[in-house]
Scaffold this motif. Sequence first.
Motif, mmCIF file in Angstrom:
data_model
loop_
_atom_site.group_PDB
_atom_site.id
_atom_site.type_symbol
_atom_site.label_atom_id
_atom_site.label_comp_id
_atom_site.label_asym_id
_atom_site.label_seq_id
_atom_site.Cartn_x
_atom_site.Cartn_y
_atom_site.Cartn_z
ATOM 1 N N GLU A 220 -23.546 63.657 -29.332
ATOM 2 C CA GLU A 220 -22.619 62.847 -28.543
ATOM 3 C C GLU A 220 -22.360 63.492 -27.181
ATOM 4 O O GLU A 220 -22.289 62.804 -26.160
ATOM 5 N N LYS B 14 -25.318 62.810 -24.985
ATOM 6 C CA LYS B 14 -25.301 61.425 -24.503
ATOM 7 C C LYS B 14 -24.342 61.268 -23.337
ATOM 8 O O LYS B 14 -24.674 60.664 -22.328
ATOM 9 N N LYS B 15 -23.144 61.832 -23.491
ATOM 10 C CA LYS B 15 -22.141 61.707 -22.425
ATOM 11 C C LYS B 15 -22.571 62.435 -21.167
ATOM 12 O O LYS B 15 -22.389 61.939 -20.063
ATOM 13 N N GLU B 16 -23.152 63.631 -21.331
ATOM 14 C CA GLU B 16 -23.590 64.384 -20.152
ATOM 15 C C GLU B 16 -24.744 63.672 -19.465
ATOM 16 O O GLU B 16 -24.799 63.621 -18.243
ATOM 17 N N ASN B 17 -25.685 63.117 -20.248
ATOM 18 C CA ASN B 17 -26.787 62.364 -19.656
ATOM 19 C C ASN B 17 -26.272 61.125 -18.939
ATOM 20 O O ASN B 17 -26.754 60.765 -17.867
ATOM 21 N N TYR B 18 -25.286 60.469 -19.530
ATOM 22 C CA TYR B 18 -24.689 59.298 -18.899
ATOM 23 C C TYR B 18 -24.027 59.684 -17.582
ATOM 24 O O TYR B 18 -24.181 58.993 -16.571
ATOM 25 N N LEU B 19 -23.310 60.799 -17.589
ATOM 26 C CA LEU B 19 -22.642 61.253 -16.364
ATOM 27 C C LEU B 19 -23.658 61.633 -15.295
ATOM 28 O O LEU B 19 -23.465 61.342 -14.113
ATOM 29 N N LYS C 104 -26.694 60.377 -14.979
ATOM 30 C CA LYS C 104 -27.279 59.125 -14.499
ATOM 31 C C LYS C 104 -26.310 58.412 -13.565
ATOM 32 O O LYS C 104 -26.709 57.899 -12.516
ATOM 33 N N MET C 105 -25.030 58.405 -13.943
ATOM 34 C CA MET C 105 -24.021 57.761 -13.117
ATOM 35 C C MET C 105 -23.939 58.437 -11.747
ATOM 36 O O MET C 105 -23.871 57.769 -10.707
ATOM 37 N N ASP D 29 -27.082 57.514 -9.734
ATOM 38 C CA ASP D 29 -26.967 56.145 -9.221
ATOM 39 C C ASP D 29 -26.001 56.074 -8.047
ATOM 40 O O ASP D 29 -26.239 55.348 -7.076
#
Length: 137
Positions: free
Chosen positions: A64, A67-72, A74-75, A78
Motif C-alpha cells: 500500500e 502504491k501511494k508513493e508511486n501515485y504521488l 506520478k501526480m 503530471d
Amino acid sequence: MQFSLSELKKLSVLSNHTIIYDNYDYWWYSIKDKEFTLHCIKPFDNPTEVKAHIIYWQLKYMQELNKKENYLDKMLNDLMIDVKIKNICKDKTLKSKAKIKQVLLINPNITPIELSKLLEVTKMAISKQLKTIKEIC
C-alpha cells in the motif's frame, strides 16, 4: 486501508510491531503515532499465530505504501508537465504553431480542445495548425 503515508511507513517496518502476553491471550501492538497501541482487537491463542498475522499485514502495508508513493510520484510528474505546458503557452515570443509543436512534444496525447483552452484560441484555429504540422511531419 485508511492510513496516512506516515502511518504506513511506520507500519511497514517490522520493528514497529510487538506481541504482548497478558497471562490469558496474546495481543498485537504497533506504533502509529509515537507509542505502541493496540493494533488488532482480536486476541490470539499463541504467539506464532500473531507472528503470521504481523508478517502478512506488514507486507500488505508495504504494498500500500508503494502504491501511494508511486501515485504521488506520478501526480508530481503530471504537475511538472502541466507547468511546462502552461509556461510554453504563456510565452509571448513564440507563435502559436511553435507553441503547439512544443506542447505536442511534451504531451502527444493532448486533445485539440485542451490546446484551444490553453492557447486561448478557437478549436478551428488549432485544427488548422495541427493539419499543417501533420503535413510537415
